[in-house]
Design a protein around this motif. Structure first.
Motif, PDB file in Angstrom:
ATOM      1  N   THR A  14      41.376  33.170  56.377  1.00 44.23           N
ATOM      2  CA  THR A  14      40.079  32.019  56.088  1.00 44.23           C
ATOM      3  C   THR A  14      39.024  32.709  55.389  1.00 44.23           C
ATOM      4  O   THR A  14      38.771  34.085  55.808  1.00 44.23           O
ATOM      5  N   CYS A  15      38.430  32.028  54.753  1.00 38.64           N
ATOM      6  CA  CYS A  15      37.137  32.178  53.918  1.00 38.64           C
ATOM      7  C   CYS A  15      36.055  31.318  54.605  1.00 38.64           C
ATOM      8  O   CYS A  15      36.205  30.366  54.873  1.00 38.64           O
ATOM      9  N   LYS A  16      35.089  32.251  54.820  1.00 37.48           N
ATOM     10  CA  LYS A  16      33.809  31.580  55.600  1.00 37.48           C
ATOM     11  C   LYS A  16      32.645  31.240  54.733  1.00 37.48           C
ATOM     12  O   LYS A  16      32.415  31.685  53.769  1.00 37.48           O
ATOM     13  N   ALA A  17      31.928  30.145  55.397  1.00 40.26           N
ATOM     14  CA  ALA A  17      30.730  29.560  54.632  1.00 40.26           C
ATOM     15  C   ALA A  17      29.955  30.825  54.369  1.00 40.26           C
ATOM     16  O   ALA A  17      29.034  30.634  53.327  1.00 40.26           O
ATOM     17  N   GLU A  18      29.746  31.662  55.486  1.00 34.78           N
ATOM     18  CA  GLU A  18      28.678  32.591  55.257  1.00 34.78           C
ATOM     19  C   GLU A  18      29.053  33.590  54.266  1.00 34.78           C
ATOM     20  O   GLU A  18      27.772  34.343  53.681  1.00 34.78           O
ATOM     21  N   ASN A  19      29.957  33.398  53.900  1.00 35.93           N
ATOM     22  CA  ASN A  19      30.336  34.422  52.553  1.00 35.93           C
ATOM     23  C   ASN A  19      30.642  33.599  51.335  1.00 35.93           C
ATOM     24  O   ASN A  19      31.054  33.828  50.346  1.00 35.93           O
ATOM     25  N   ASN A  20      30.064  32.157  51.255  1.00 39.19           N
ATOM     26  CA  ASN A  20      30.116  31.389  50.366  1.00 39.19           C
ATOM     27  C   ASN A  20      31.719  31.326  49.902  1.00 39.19           C
ATOM     28  O   ASN A  20      31.990  31.029  48.825  1.00 39.19           O
ATOM     29  N   PHE A  21      32.399  31.368  50.993  1.00 33.93           N
ATOM     30  CA  PHE A  21      33.766  31.150  50.823  1.00 33.93           C
ATOM     31  C   PHE A  21      34.481  32.095  49.986  1.00 33.93           C
ATOM     32  O   PHE A  21      35.526  31.877  49.310  1.00 33.93           O
ATOM     33  N   GLN A  22      33.997  33.140  49.663  1.00 32.41           N
ATOM     34  CA  GLN A  22      34.694  34.196  49.132  1.00 32.41           C
ATOM     35  C   GLN A  22      35.399  35.231  50.078  1.00 32.41           C
ATOM     36  O   GLN A  22      35.141  35.442  50.975  1.00 32.41           O
ATOM     37  N   PRO A  23      36.942  35.375  49.661  1.00 31.69           N
ATOM     38  CA  PRO A  23      37.712  36.135  50.852  1.00 31.69           C
ATOM     39  C   PRO A  23      37.390  37.618  50.788  1.00 31.69           C
ATOM     40  O   PRO A  23      36.773  38.141  49.835  1.00 31.69           O
ATOM     41  N   GLN A  24      37.420  37.848  51.788  1.00 31.22           N
ATOM     42  CA  GLN A  24      37.246  39.476  52.254  1.00 31.22           C
ATOM     43  C   GLN A  24      38.182  40.373  52.387  1.00 31.22           C
ATOM     44  O   GLN A  24      39.276  40.219  52.776  1.00 31.22           O
ATOM     45  N   LYS A  25      38.109  41.436  51.454  1.00 27.87           N
ATOM     46  CA  LYS A  25      39.196  42.687  51.273  1.00 27.87           C
ATOM     47  C   LYS A  25      39.698  43.029  52.732  1.00 27.87           C
ATOM     48  O   LYS A  25      40.982  42.808  52.927  1.00 27.87           O
ATOM     49  N   GLU A  26      38.944  43.124  53.627  1.00 26.04           N
ATOM     50  CA  GLU A  26      39.603  43.692  55.111  1.00 26.04           C
ATOM     51  C   GLU A  26      40.429  42.652  55.485  1.00 26.04           C
ATOM     52  O   GLU A  26      41.545  42.933  56.416  1.00 26.04           O
ATOM     53  N   ASP A  27      39.997  41.278  55.451  1.00 22.88           N
ATOM     54  CA  ASP A  27      40.760  39.996  56.021  1.00 22.88           C
ATOM     55  C   ASP A  27      42.094  39.923  55.227  1.00 22.88           C
ATOM     56  O   ASP A  27      43.121  39.670  55.654  1.00 22.88           O
ATOM     57  N   ILE A  28      42.080  40.212  53.904  1.00 22.95           N
ATOM     58  CA  ILE A  28      43.419  40.016  53.127  1.00 22.95           C
ATOM     59  C   ILE A  28      44.275  41.120  53.664  1.00 22.95           C
ATOM     60  O   ILE A  28      45.496  40.865  54.004  1.00 22.95           O
ATOM     61  N   GLU A  29      43.675  42.499  53.677  1.00 22.80           N
ATOM     62  CA  GLU A  29      44.712  43.569  53.895  1.00 22.80           C
ATOM     63  C   GLU A  29      45.218  43.364  55.411  1.00 22.80           C
ATOM     64  O   GLU A  29      46.347  43.892  55.489  1.00 22.80           O
ATOM     65  N   GLY A  60      34.639  24.717  46.079  1.00 21.80           N
ATOM     66  CA  GLY A  60      33.664  25.100  44.839  1.00 21.80           C
ATOM     67  C   GLY A  60      33.393  26.436  44.509  1.00 21.80           C
ATOM     68  O   GLY A  60      32.571  26.745  43.704  1.00 21.80           O
ATOM     69  N   ALA A  61      33.879  27.595  45.497  1.00 25.60           N
ATOM     70  CA  ALA A  61      33.760  28.865  45.188  1.00 25.60           C
ATOM     71  C   ALA A  61      34.147  29.365  43.842  1.00 25.60           C
ATOM     72  O   ALA A  61      35.156  29.034  43.402  1.00 25.60           O
ATOM     73  N   VAL A  62      33.342  30.204  43.383  1.00 19.81           N
ATOM     74  CA  VAL A  62      33.779  30.853  42.111  1.00 19.81           C
ATOM     75  C   VAL A  62      33.793  32.213  42.463  1.00 19.81           C
ATOM     76  O   VAL A  62      32.830  33.061  42.676  1.00 19.81           O
ATOM     77  N   TYR A  63      34.911  33.154  42.495  1.00 16.27           N
ATOM     78  CA  TYR A  63      35.191  34.447  42.922  1.00 16.27           C
ATOM     79  C   TYR A  63      34.537  35.549  42.092  1.00 16.27           C
ATOM     80  O   TYR A  63      34.580  35.448  40.835  1.00 16.27           O
ATOM     81  N   ASP A  64      33.792  36.361  42.935  1.00 18.49           N
ATOM     82  CA  ASP A  64      32.963  37.659  42.238  1.00 18.49           C
ATOM     83  C   ASP A  64      33.970  38.524  41.542  1.00 18.49           C
ATOM     84  O   ASP A  64      35.052  38.462  42.043  1.00 18.49           O
ATOM     85  N   GLN A  65      33.528  39.118  40.422  1.00 21.23           N
ATOM     86  CA  GLN A  65      34.141  40.193  39.897  1.00 21.23           C
ATOM     87  C   GLN A  65      34.596  41.264  40.948  1.00 21.23           C
ATOM     88  O   GLN A  65      35.732  41.846  40.950  1.00 21.23           O
ATOM     89  N   LYS A  66      33.920  41.666  41.943  1.00 23.34           N
ATOM     90  CA  LYS A  66      34.442  42.524  43.032  1.00 23.34           C
ATOM     91  C   LYS A  66      35.516  42.068  43.923  1.00 23.34           C
ATOM     92  O   LYS A  66      36.353  42.754  44.304  1.00 23.34           O
ATOM     93  N   VAL A  67      35.461  40.827  44.441  1.00 24.67           N
ATOM     94  CA  VAL A  67      36.197  40.023  45.074  1.00 24.67           C
ATOM     95  C   VAL A  67      37.520  40.122  44.500  1.00 24.67           C
ATOM     96  O   VAL A  67      38.825  40.348  44.823  1.00 24.67           O
ATOM     97  N   LEU A  68      37.849  39.621  43.310  1.00 26.34           N
ATOM     98  CA  LEU A  68      38.885  39.844  42.441  1.00 26.34           C
ATOM     99  C   LEU A  68      39.465  41.099  42.054  1.00 26.34           C
ATOM    100  O   LEU A  68      40.706  41.434  42.317  1.00 26.34           O
ATOM    101  N   GLN A  69      38.694  42.068  41.643  1.00 26.36           N
ATOM    102  CA  GLN A  69      39.017  43.565  41.914  1.00 26.36           C
ATOM    103  C   GLN A  69      39.585  43.885  43.020  1.00 26.36           C
ATOM    104  O   GLN A  69      40.777  44.627  43.046  1.00 26.36           O
ATOM    105  N   ASP A  70      38.960  43.363  44.245  1.00 25.64           N
ATOM    106  CA  ASP A  70      39.598  43.920  45.518  1.00 25.64           C
ATOM    107  C   ASP A  70      41.339  43.398  45.683  1.00 25.64           C
ATOM    108  O   ASP A  70      41.894  44.027  46.184  1.00 25.64           O
ATOM    109  N   ILE A  71      41.213  41.970  45.295  1.00 24.68           N
ATOM    110  CA  ILE A  71      42.577  41.326  45.213  1.00 24.68           C
ATOM    111  C   ILE A  71      43.629  42.106  44.374  1.00 24.68           C
ATOM    112  O   ILE A  71      44.651  42.505  45.052  1.00 24.68           O
ATOM    113  N   VAL A  72      43.244  42.460  43.355  1.00 23.44           N
ATOM    114  CA  VAL A  72      44.070  43.363  42.458  1.00 23.44           C
ATOM    115  C   VAL A  72      44.386  44.663  43.022  1.00 23.44           C
ATOM    116  O   VAL A  72      45.628  45.064  42.956  1.00 23.44           O
TER     117      VAL A  72
END
Length: 389
Positions: free
Chosen positions: A140-155, A175-187
């Motif tokens: 789950t991605c939360k509104a308070e994070n602008n619906f950006q996934p968080q690394k700890e939740d993914i892991e 409508g979220a556009v993932y930040d560079q850091k979020v995408l790098q965390d996913i990678v």
């Protein structure tokens, strides 16, 4: 006695999006902000190029992987526009992006393999995974994070059975556009656990308020499958044309799977896609500008309501509106909005449990119609209205 259908479809969950789509098609005098079909016509130069090709006899099968001119145009576009490094053995044509996603799952998944999907999510993903006997796992991605996934939740969701992380940015429905850091965390996680990445990039042109679209393929080219579509880029939804970009062995596997599905995409739609991508800056920019104006307008006006709030406009062609202050759940609210104002939207539950309390508004009508919709929203009243601001 006739044997029953497959177990997956014997007791299907309610398909909220499909039901609303049927309503929209049958009803007149409604403001339809439900389905993501742009109101603009396909740019005339694309239509003219397609018509001319058909008049010249371009109405037959292409090669199963696609018309070489279309395939080369896709490769050139990604290499020049996104700085990628694709060749012709990394691409195949598909009948839209959903077909490409289907082929990706079919090429990758063995029974019980797990796919991490960020919620709220584009509704078909779940069934696409399940039909190949995989298991969708929702983060789950939360509104308070602008619906950006968080690394700890993914892991925390990764198990020995995890095989794929699906990434949809710009995101439908939030409508979220993932930040560079979020995408790098996913990678980083994909590399740590040796996972594939599926990048749904359907809305890549639609980024606003100084946000930037970052192609996942550039961060992890050897493990990323791109599912692309021209439906939204050029308002070509009826053409049903897309593509898949991936490592060579996955393109080969997808081709074997597709032989008994569609064989190839319509030849005339591939002509349209070729022309569009060869003239992308000229033809896509007006749509991008228009959707940006519409979303910013809707966000500004609807955020004035005491019972509603939005996250900052970032991308896609949708606004995800928090309606918890109305005192209703999202299905009740959507029904009430339709009954009182004749406005169709999609309840957030259509996009998974993480969408509860929200509705998706598609900015797919002109500004005059959107202004009428804002009047309709303002006219609503709620007995149990809460204060959310």
């Amino acid at each position: 006695m006739v044997k029953p259908v497959a177990k997956l479809f014997r007791d299907p969950a309610k398909n909220i999006m499909a039901e609303i789509g049927k309503t929209a098609a049958l009803m007149k005098n409604v403001i339809d902000l439900s389905i993501g079909d742009p109101d603009m016509d396909t740019p005339r130069p694309i239509v003219n190029a397609t018509t001319q090709a058909m008049l010249e006899g371009n109405t037959h099968y292409t090669a199963s992987d696609g018309d070489p001119r279309y395939l080369q145009t896709i490769v050139n576009f990604h290499n020049q526009h996104f700085g990628s490094n694709y060749g012709l053995d990394n691409v195949r044509t598909t009948v839209g992006a959903s077909h490409a996603t289907d082929l990706a799952f079919g090429a990758l998944l063995d029974p019980e393999d797990e796919v991490i999907i960020f919620e709220p999510y584009f509704a078909p993903y779940k069934v696409q995974v399940e039909q190949f006997h995989g298991k969708p796992v929702f983060v789950t991605c939360k509104a308070e994070n602008n619906f950006q996934p968080q690394k700890e939740d993914i892991e925390a969701a990764i198990t020995p059975k995890t095989k794929v992380i699906l990434v949809n940015s710009p995101n439908n429905p939030t409508g979220a556009v993932y930040d560079q850091k979020v995408l790098q965390d996913i990678v980083t996680l994909a590399e740590k656990y040796d996972l594939y990445l599926i990048a749904d990039e359907v809305y890549w042109p639609y980024v606003f308020n100084e946000r930037t679209f970052i192609p996942l393929e550039n961060l992890a080219p050897k493990r990323t499958i791109v599912t692309g579509s021209l439906s939204k880029v050029f308002a070509m939804t009826g053409f049903r044309i897309g593509y898949m970009l991936a490592p060579k062995e996955l393109i080969t596997a997808a081709g074997l799977l597709n032989e008994g599905v569609t064989y190839t995409a319509p030849s005339m739609a591939q002509v349209a896609g070729t022309y569009g991508l060869q003239n992308v800056h000229e033809l896509a920019a007006p749509l991008q500008d228009e959707f940006g104006k519409r979303l910013i307008y809707l966000s500004k006006e609807l955020n004035k309501l005491s019972w509603a709030k939005t996250i900052p406009v970032a991308g896609s062609i949708y606004l995800f509106l928090d309606i918890t202050g109305s005192g209703m759940d999202d299905i009740e609210f959507s029904d009430y909005l339709f009954e009182q104002a004749g406005i169709l939207v999609i309840p957030g539950q259509a996009f998974g449990q993480g969408g509860r309390g929200f509705v998706r508004i598609a900015a797919t009508q002109n500004m005059e119609t959107l202004k009428k919709a804002v009047v309709g929203f303002n006219a609503l009243s709620f007995a149990d209205q809460q204060t959310v601001k």
